[in-house]
Write a protein that holds these residues in place. Sequence first.
Motif: not given
Length: 541
Positions: A249-250, A293-295, A299-300, A469-472
Amino acid sequence: MKFAFSTALAMLIAGPVAAQQAPAPATPPKLLVVISVDQFSADLFAEYRSQFREGFARLLSGAVFPSGYQGHAATETCPGHSTILTGARPARTGIVANDWTDFNAPREDKTVYCAEDESVPGSNSSNYTVSDKHLKVPTLGEWMKLADPASRVVSVAGKDRAAVMMGGHKIDEVWWWGGKGFVSYAGRAEPAMVARVNASVTERLAEAQEPMALTPFCQARSRAVAVTPTFSVGDGRFARAAGDVRGFRASPEFDEAVLALGAGLATDMKLGQSGHTDLLILGASATDYVGHGLGTEGSEMCLQLTALDQALGKLFAVLDRTGVDYAVALTADHGGHDLPERNRDHAAPTVARVDPAASAKVIGAEIGAKLGIAGPVLVGGAFGNVYIDPKVPRAQRAAVEAEAIRRYSAHPQVQAVLTRAQIAATGAPKGPPETWSLLERARQSYEPSRSGDLVVALKPRVTPIASPGPGYVATHGSFWDYDRRVPILFWRKGMTGFEQPLSVETVDIAPTLAGLIGVKVPVEIDGRCLDLDAGLGTTCK
């Protein structure tokens, strides 16, 4: 990395078909394609526009409005999507936030999700039945059907609230991601294309995903940033284990699936080929999940926007092959802000995460202890709508409100505390949206039966996530322009392109498209038609 979700996109191996340069037809287009890229801020658009080579590049040859505004204060997904095809701001659409509190809701959970029917027995705000009941105004698709009942409306999105808020109350096909595949309202027959795409998604999810290759542009953005002592972001490449639905999804895979389904339905239903003007709505949600989740600066996000550019090119190639005269509008429901841990390294030393003590729960407990009132006293979060619990005795409500205003105002991370009375007394905004006062911004996302007794605005660059945390790790939702500004792009084959740098609003999109196809706006709205003719003519008829 390759994606193959449907026979519709299997047509695209040869790559996008170049748009022909013949003049735009004098007759209205037969298909309108409206695309919302969730959390695609004007800042991201400016950062990446020089890198776009395919789908976005085509749109950049049309009418470019780089400074579009979601003019209101509640810069969240549901309010933002409610503006795009209604021509109305959230105060008029009734969609004041993703969730609000209704103390009269017929269930124990008093939180109401914007796209649910809370009257369904056994439901709650996280396990709900999707509904359009809270959208108080008609959409462009409904305007089109009023003018021509044979017009068809198809809405496909990664989120139910995007599909519903843009599609409206009379949608011929409406599909959104349901967690394991694309779903719709209960009882709706599943077209063959939906079944094929869902089968392809299931097959794809069962396979592990190898890391994407970094382009030189993305390599320069690849750097691990510690969010907590045990968790970092910024150098990911979307590697995914088999069965990892959250990772799917992300990632760019998600948008590819949404666009594949939209392209497939457009092809199977022969949209734009029946002699009537049809509407295809697409909500691409992966940019938002990546941003949260990653900003927005690692790179994402670089890989996500590069892949989305390619996927849009493939979508347009499918539409080109139909031979239909179509027009495209692309925008976003809101912007977004990067994580403060990376902001600090990028010349933004004033960034911070919100103080947990600024929450309505903490402040309400303090007020209750001081005034001798049992119960939660205040309901809400650290910003936005804050409600005085109806169990507070009427004789003490004024004291609670005064104490809440005092405590919020004294907090160093709070910019303003606006009361229901102040907001209600505020008139329509005047001038361009970047000049509106905080009260004017708040008024445009305020509906008395749904909004709070107070509306709290945090200071700029305060991220309302106390414990990431992971995802947020990053979010949006503020009064500030990094969350309000989005690009608005229009394209049609043969049109003469131009750029208008001055501000416009997302509520201008629906009347602009209505003018392009000669449909009268049947209700009072907030937006205005933007002339897409670069010469002396006009598309606002």
